[in-house]
Write an enzyme that holds these catalytic residues in place. Structure first.
Site, PDB file in Angstrom:
ATOM      1  N   THR A 108       9.097  -4.787   1.787  1.00  0.00           N
ATOM      2  CA  THR A 108       7.967  -4.024   1.280  1.00  0.00           C
ATOM      3  C   THR A 108       8.315  -3.145   0.082  1.00  0.00           C
ATOM      4  O   THR A 108       7.562  -3.086  -0.886  1.00  0.00           O
ATOM      5  CB  THR A 108       7.407  -3.117   2.390  1.00  0.00           C
ATOM      6  OG1 THR A 108       8.493  -2.498   3.081  1.00  0.00           O
ATOM      7  CG2 THR A 108       6.550  -3.896   3.357  1.00  0.00           C
ATOM      8  N   CYS A 126       1.882   5.043   8.119  1.00  0.00           N
ATOM      9  CA  CYS A 126       2.855   4.002   7.804  1.00  0.00           C
ATOM     10  C   CYS A 126       3.275   3.327   9.104  1.00  0.00           C
ATOM     11  O   CYS A 126       3.412   3.982  10.149  1.00  0.00           O
ATOM     12  CB  CYS A 126       4.070   4.610   7.112  1.00  0.00           C
ATOM     13  SG  CYS A 126       5.428   3.442   6.876  1.00  0.00           S
ATOM     14  N   GLY A 127       3.491   2.018   9.058  1.00  0.00           N
ATOM     15  CA  GLY A 127       3.851   1.276  10.252  1.00  0.00           C
ATOM     16  C   GLY A 127       5.134   1.726  10.901  1.00  0.00           C
ATOM     17  O   GLY A 127       5.398   1.394  12.066  1.00  0.00           O
ATOM     18  N   HIS A 128       5.962   2.479  10.168  1.00  0.00           N
ATOM     19  CA  HIS A 128       7.240   2.923  10.716  1.00  0.00           C
ATOM     20  C   HIS A 128       7.258   4.427  10.971  1.00  0.00           C
ATOM     21  O   HIS A 128       8.320   5.047  11.003  1.00  0.00           O
ATOM     22  CB  HIS A 128       8.376   2.509   9.773  1.00  0.00           C
ATOM     23  CG  HIS A 128       8.545   1.020   9.709  1.00  0.00           C
ATOM     24  ND1 HIS A 128       9.214   0.303  10.663  1.00  0.00           N
ATOM     25  CD2 HIS A 128       8.070   0.109   8.829  1.00  0.00           C
ATOM     26  CE1 HIS A 128       9.169  -0.980  10.363  1.00  0.00           C
ATOM     27  NE2 HIS A 128       8.483  -1.125   9.251  1.00  0.00           N
ATOM     28  N   GLY A 175       0.817  -1.200   0.000  1.00  0.00           N
ATOM     29  CA  GLY A 175       0.000   0.000   0.000  1.00  0.00           C
ATOM     30  C   GLY A 175       0.854   1.253   0.000  1.00  0.00           C
ATOM     31  O   GLY A 175       0.462   2.282  -0.571  1.00  0.00           O
ATOM     32  N   ASN A 196      10.807  -7.388   6.327  1.00  0.00           N
ATOM     33  CA  ASN A 196      12.240  -7.053   6.385  1.00  0.00           C
ATOM     34  C   ASN A 196      12.384  -5.643   5.813  1.00  0.00           C
ATOM     35  O   ASN A 196      12.840  -5.444   4.692  1.00  0.00           O
ATOM     36  CB  ASN A 196      13.044  -8.063   5.566  1.00  0.00           C
ATOM     37  CG  ASN A 196      13.022  -9.460   6.163  1.00  0.00           C
ATOM     38  OD1 ASN A 196      13.990  -9.925   6.738  1.00  0.00           O
ATOM     39  ND2 ASN A 196      11.903 -10.157   6.006  1.00  0.00           N
ATOM     40  N   ASP A 198      -1.982  -5.688   0.154  1.00  0.00           N
ATOM     41  CA  ASP A 198      -2.162  -4.798   1.303  1.00  0.00           C
ATOM     42  C   ASP A 198      -3.450  -3.997   1.121  1.00  0.00           C
ATOM     43  O   ASP A 198      -3.576  -3.195   0.205  1.00  0.00           O
ATOM     44  CB  ASP A 198      -0.953  -3.860   1.370  1.00  0.00           C
ATOM     45  CG  ASP A 198      -0.969  -2.941   2.575  1.00  0.00           C
ATOM     46  OD1 ASP A 198      -1.920  -3.008   3.373  1.00  0.00           O
ATOM     47  OD2 ASP A 198      -0.008  -2.148   2.713  1.00  0.00           O
ATOM     48  N   SER A 231      12.812   0.491   6.065  1.00  0.00           N
ATOM     49  CA  SER A 231      12.804   1.551   7.071  1.00  0.00           C
ATOM     50  C   SER A 231      13.823   1.291   8.175  1.00  0.00           C
ATOM     51  O   SER A 231      14.142   2.188   8.944  1.00  0.00           O
ATOM     52  CB  SER A 231      11.406   1.698   7.690  1.00  0.00           C
ATOM     53  OG  SER A 231      10.472   2.140   6.736  1.00  0.00           O
TER      54      SER A 231
END
Length: 535
Positions: free
Chosen positions: A453, A220-222, A103, A381, A182, A384
């Site tokens: 990703t 964003c996850g990070h 995504g 993995n 995603d 980021s």
């Protein structure tokens, strides 16, 4: 999918045309070729077939953790096609290889509103469109490859040569592989999630990955500022995805439940608990609360919770969001995962972490497996992570604890990134751990699927920068030849023959089918692609 062989299809068509040709003059072999080139009738057929592939791979992993699977995130059909071709050249098969559809990359590269951050601001249709594009590209790779095999069949002069060519056709392995798609946080409520899930599945997705963030506050996850939803809300979205699979007859469809709770310190709402120990109660218990006292009274419009026999009020930010207690992310992740598997019907987990640490992830998975023994993960993995710095710091810390080095032997902090440390014992050990990272995490932390990703985003940026520096600098054409074309030729990359790669030979073959000797073909002696004939 069990496909009919050349001989089976040939027999079926020959029974209709015993002369070997249709009344219009098309040969039986040509009809067989077109049927075999059409490896799937619809992309929904792909979703059904690839779901079975993933289920078989998951069973193989349960029996042997060395049988983990891998993917790279691809932001175009061409990236996916070239990845699968590369894997087939390397291994002779694409089994165990998937495509990841990020995504982040859809938002950043595949929407009409420009380059956007990973905050669910791209059009919903962009994800389905990319799945469709990827499978068109992979199916075209099938068509091109099968067409080449039929050229060998047409060139056969003896029965032995014909039998060898037919065996190669029957032994062909498709380029089509599973896609993990995603769906972000579902782009709305549970019904919106269900409607979008159906479109992704109809485009070919056999696996949907959904996260437990608030849809309209998705990050964003990070990145910071992540806001999670109560577990029962997330479970409803997992069920919505399952119903979409069931409605479309993709009985083996796979759902990946992603939790961002490790780095998410906020929630948008306080769920209603019906009884002690239910999902809402287990979610509420982690809220940051304040005692109600004369100095800190409950005010009009504020909430009060009964906790341990006393009324307290949850802390609340000016934007209305509720913070969780500090350092509770790990336990919330474990509870999220157990609930997603046992009550949401998820098949795989995704734990978004802030550093690549095998021990950290293995510890959480060990806790999850006390409740769900066969729990399996998809692991990001992520680009980021500063992999070099993280792994070097981990080695340094371990060696210090073991007394192998002193504080002054290697610097702490960002200085460890310097190339001066590449050839040191610490640098070599960190690289060795990087090389076996996926194997270790799959063996010790239940990771069934390892993915990156955004690799094709970074690879494109780096490759274009490298070529541009040379081409617009001193090297001019040497830069292109040295960094691109020579490498394509020597590595056996089929894209060096770019006309063939995009199907020019398919066009020639079809013209021959319908026009015979009258066919005006592109692949004659004047085609410059002949300069790249195989040695």
């Amino acid at each position: 999918m069990s496909r009919k062989t050349f001989s089976e299809i040939h027999a079926e068509v020959s029974s209709r045309y015993p002369s070997g040709r249709t009344p219009g003059g098309v040969s039986v072999d040509d009809i067989v070729q077109l049927r075999l080139q059409n490896t799937y009738d619809t992309h929904l057929d792909i979703a059904r077939d690839m779901a079975g592939v993933m289920r078989a791979d998951m069973a193989a992993y349960d029996a042997d953790a060395a049988q983990f699977t891998q993917s790279l995130g691809c932001w175009s059909g061409f990236h996916a096609q070239q990845m699968i071709k590369a894997v087939k050249r390397l291994r002779g098969t694409a089994r165990g290889t998937y495509v990841y559809l990020s995504g982040w990359m859809v938002a950043g590269l595949r929407n009409r509103w420009g380059h956007l951050p990973d905050q669910s601001m791209h059009e919903k249709t962009a994800v389905a469109d990319l799945i469709q594009e990827i499978y068109v590209s992979l199916r075209q790779a099938d068509e091109v490859a099968i067409n080449d095999l039929f050229k060998d069949l047409k060139a056969a002069r003896t029965e032995a040569e014909r039998a060898k060519a037919i065996a190669a056709i029957d032994g062909f392995e498709t380029h089509v592989v599973p896609i993990i798609a995603d769906i972000d946080a579902g782009f709305g409520n549970e019904h919106a999630t269900y409607l979008l899930a159906k479109e992704l599945i109809k485009a070919g997705a056999c696996c949907l990955q959904i996260e437990n963030q608030v849809s309209d506050a998705k990050q964003c996850g990070h990145q910071d500022g992540k806001v999670t939803v109560p577990r029962e809300d997330f479970i409803e979205k997992l069920r919505a995805c399952r119903l979409a699979f069931e409605e479309l007859g993709v009985d083996d469809g796979v759902i990946v439940a992603r939790t961002d709770s490790l780095g998410a310190g906020l929630t948008q709402k306080v769920p209603v608990s019906q009884r002690p120990g239910d999902l809402a109660s287990d979610y509420i218990k982690w809220l940051k609360v304040e005692p109600i006292t004369e100095a800190n009274p409950i005010r009009e419009g504020e909430l009060a919770l009964l906790k341990d026999g006393q009324f307290v009020k949850p802390a609340r930010l000016p934007n209305g969001l509720f913070p969780f207690q500090e350092n509770t992310g790990r336990q919330r992740v474990i509870e999220d995962c157990i609930a997603s598997l046992t009550q949401g019907g998820a098949d795989l987990l995704w734990i978004e972490t802030d550093t690549p640490n095998v021990d950290e992830i293995a510890g959480m998975v060990a806790e999850i497996r006390k409740a769900v023994p066969n729990a399996k993960l998809t692991y990001n993995n992520s680009p980021s992570f500063n992999w070099t710095l993280n792994l070097r710091k981990q080695v340094r810390a371990q060696w210090l604890a073991e007394g192998r080095i002193g504080e002054a032997d290697y610097p702490d902090g960002n200085e460890l990134m310097k190339p001066d440390f590449d050839a040191t014992d610490l640098g070599r050990e960190a690289d060795a751990r990087l090389q076996r990272f996926q194997t270790d995490i799959s063996a010790r932390a239940g990771v069934f699927h390892n993915l990156i990703t955004l690799p094709t985003f970074h690879l494109t940026a780096k490759s274009v920068d490298e070529l541009s520096h040379g081409y617009f600098g001193e090297e001019k054409m040497l830069a292109y030849v040295k960094t691109v074309q020579r490498q394509e030729i020597r590595r056996g990359i089929s894209a060096v023959k770019h006309q063939h790669e995009v199907g020019s030979d398919l066009g020639d073959s079809f013209k021959e089918m319908v026009a015979g000797e009258r066919a005006l073909k592109a692949g004659g002696h004047a085609n410059t692609m002949n300069q790249f004939a195989a040695e």
